[in-house]
Design an enzyme around this catalytic site. Sequence first.
Site, PDB file in Angstrom:
ATOM      1  N   CYS A   1      -6.050   5.221   1.194  1.00 44.78           N
ATOM      2  CA  CYS A   1      -4.745   4.869   1.745  1.00 44.78           C
ATOM      3  C   CYS A   1      -4.700   4.965   3.265  1.00 44.78           C
ATOM      4  O   CYS A   1      -3.678   4.639   3.878  1.00 44.78           O
ATOM      5  CB  CYS A   1      -3.667   5.749   1.124  1.00 44.78           C
TER       6      CYS A   1
ATOM      7  N   HIS B   1       4.469   2.462  -1.229  1.00 46.02           N
ATOM      8  CA  HIS B   1       3.146   2.820  -0.710  1.00 46.02           C
ATOM      9  C   HIS B   1       2.233   1.604  -0.816  1.00 46.02           C
ATOM     10  O   HIS B   1       1.809   1.229  -1.914  1.00 46.02           O
ATOM     11  CB  HIS B   1       2.597   3.988  -1.520  1.00 46.02           C
TER      12      HIS B   1
ATOM     13  N   HIS C   1       2.808   9.806   7.054  1.00 51.00           N
ATOM     14  CA  HIS C   1       2.219   9.235   5.837  1.00 51.00           C
ATOM     15  C   HIS C   1       3.270   9.254   4.735  1.00 51.00           C
ATOM     16  O   HIS C   1       3.437   8.263   4.025  1.00 51.00           O
ATOM     17  CB  HIS C   1       0.982  10.036   5.442  1.00 51.00           C
TER      18      HIS C   1
END
Length: 981
Positions: free
Chosen positions: A134, A309, A269
């Site tokens: 990610c 996400h 994040h």
Amino acid sequence: GMSPKNIEATDTTQLLGMMVARQALLDAGYSTGKDAGDGKEFDRDRTSVIMGVTGTLELVIPLGARLGHPIWREALADAGVDPETAEDVVQRISDSYVPWQENSFPGLLGNVAAGRIANRFDLGGTNCVVDAACASSLSAIHMASLELQSGRSDMAIAGGLDTFNDIFMYMCFSKTPALSPTGNSRPFAAGGDGTIIGEGMGVVILKRLEDAKQDGDKIYAVIKGIGTSSDGRGNAIYAPSAAGQTKALEDAYTQADVTPDTIELIEAHGTGTSVGDAVEAEALENVYRKVNAEDTWCALGSVKSMIGHTKSAAGVAGMIKAISALKHKVLPPTIKVDQPLEPLQPGKAPMYVNTIKRPWVANESHPRRAALSAFGFGGSNFHCVLEEAEDNDAEIDWDGHVLIIALSADTKDELSKQLTNIDTSKAWSEHRAFAAESCAEFDAKKMHRLTLVIEKDKTDLPTLIHNAVKMLSENDDKDFWQLPIGISYATGDHNSKSNMNKTGLLFPGQGTQYVGMLRDLACQFPQFNTILSAANTAKGETRHGARLSDSIYPVPVFSDEARLAQEDALRDTRNAQPAIGVVSLSGLRTLESFGFKADVTAGHSYGELVALCAAGVFDEKALHQLSLLRGELMAEGEGDRGSMLAISAELDVVEKFIKDEKLDLVIANHNAPKQIVLSGATEQIEKAAALCKKQKLHATQLPVSAAFHSEFVAAAEKPFAEALATIKLNQGTMTVLANTTADEYPDNEDEIRQLLAGQLVNPVRFVEQIEKMAALGVRTFVEVGPGNRLSSLVKSILDKNDFQILSLDTSSGKRHGQYDLANLLANLAVLGKEIDLKKWDENYLDSADEASSNNAGDKKPAMTISLSGANYMMPREKRPARPQQAKPTLQSVAETPVLANTPVVNAPTQQVTPDQNITPQNIPVSQDALRATQESIIALQKMQEQTAKLHQQYLLGQETAQQTIAQLLQQQQALSGSGTT
């Protein structure tokens, strides 16, 4: 540049990646091809492409699934399916997947996503992808920056690409477990329960700063440094580590040569998982508390609250958000947070969860700076520091949220026809283009003028048009009317330069302030940010939370008690007066950018300072200095500072009331025919309030720090006059009326200073001021500042049928600020004022035309294919359904147990008789052949009859077997009961 047959053998990540890279090049002003002619040329051999991509691409799933044919066939055979049917099943399943071909291998590889871009745009630099889970896209930007820093490239196309959002990916995430059971990603919320999956792709064009300046590039922001780290040994390979993240943060600030106390926005994040968010908050606090152990100064948020996400594209999504924040000077909100995590409650940490968009007012001690994080499975940590570009002139961010449709015609019938011709079924983008065109074509000299203000997802356009047509037909006797829902109309020569058609400008005073006033406009129009910065400088306070702008747009809080505390802080005279001045002046400068001009101006109490500044009597710097000083002086003093009481009654009634009750009070404000404000000692004000209640006079004690416009603030007059003596005064550009005299300000500088200083202790004669403005020829009144309190007073003073009374903040912040501004501009435009409606949604038509031109440069192929996040698959003819064989009805004996897995043979249910006409028409058949066929049919019929008899015998045998087994079971039970084995 691809063959259509190769499209389904190419993952959509590769296809859409080329599209996004093209958009980025065009936005940067660079050509997409050597002969394209759509931008500047550049050295393609010195341009690299580095993309963040996680693992293989989605196409590997269907291609891999096709390889399961042997397993499917074996399973079908084991299930007793005959070979012919089994093969049909296998082929039907295969048809659901894209077939293998020569281009399948490159089409499923992640690295080819970068290779396609390099190939399509003929780029000769480094071409690769990186996988840091990610954190992939921020990792790619890090590597691209190193390429530039080392001199191996002069330009880089970098970012992240992710369209892998199928059931396989959902299964991966659900087993971690990381997905939110409520379907919401709520980063840093106390109730956060997981993340949701998004998809997308983002690309940035990177160059060395000195090269970008030399080449005249449009620079959005500057990367100051990127920090990296690994978690090392941890509890689990996918478990976040505060220690690992801390190392990345510290590395970033070392690389950037900045300290965390200069970072005012963190794009985290922030996935929304309870563990991940808590660990990230801990790491941030570890680093930020080292430089400032007391204050709270840094906004915190995550774009994942809005788009989910996006995995390998998550880092670049956050970067684009942070870059946009720097470019537009706005602190963007993170959403879905009702209460933040306990460590992030307001005032507990250096960071605060920013749930409200607010203007990003720079601290004069350093440029605006933002930081962003991206973390990936396997302990990959990246943290980036961004800084605003030098000479970053903020642009108005036209988002098309509110539109103005402006129509003009020579006759009312023609105007009605224009209204009814509007196609309400069109998409919003088409309405936006039509609105921009109508503003460009609007002619204020036409006899009939009408505007509609529409808001996306809120305005019922068909109903609005219907109401406008109806109002046109019903209001023949009115030459101007407006509806609060967004319609305004005028006819006649309102745009004449007659002395009886002037525009009056009004500025409110203390008491109209509210937290977040004109916030939407402050985030959109650069005039606000410029004036807010100047006011902060005048105050001389750089500490976050103590600046003037911080009292107007404070950090978000999450309790009624905290919100009341913020309102009390703004109500403090030392903050209220300069804050109202900043917002009012910013609103005026915004209106002036659309061409607005006024002839006469006045302010209520404190607002008189803004009126004098608006007329150019003194400059903006002087306004800030005088506002701050006035607020300080009006708040100073010991003992009883007095109070104020508003009474809803006529002037003579209040004067008689004071005289009859022998009250030691003065009339401070004559605001309206039936609104009088008294000033005096607190004890006298309280007595007056009790007497009013007894006499059934409506009265309200005002929440003020002193009895303004009375002797209770007389001590402020001398120091204020001394400060005025140092201020340079100029000849005014418009007439200014004074509160004290209700007449025009004199030209003599000394008289101006004396009158303005004396205004502190003398009454405000607002009713007489408005009547004087009307006598001077003002027919349109415009209130600029927070709220619409003065507009309401003017309506009660004048016959509103003869005057137009408008305000900038009509809804007092209850509607979007763009909507209120659009309504004001639209009303002024139909009244024939010099309003340039073309500036609303400015450049939208140009950008739309440019996009159309860019697309037109590509020759449209004969076959057009629509692409989305899902992989494309060419349409295939569906295999016809196989005929279903009817099942016989089995005759069974009641209450006879039936054994499981008993095979059943389907008996024939249809017979063919020989007298059926089976010969097709118009086909010659010999008699011998026909006779042979009929004999065959008769023989087949006999075989079917014999088969049916055999089947009946089978059923009888099955019944007998079942009865026998039932008897054996009964005997077994009986023997078991007697103990016999």
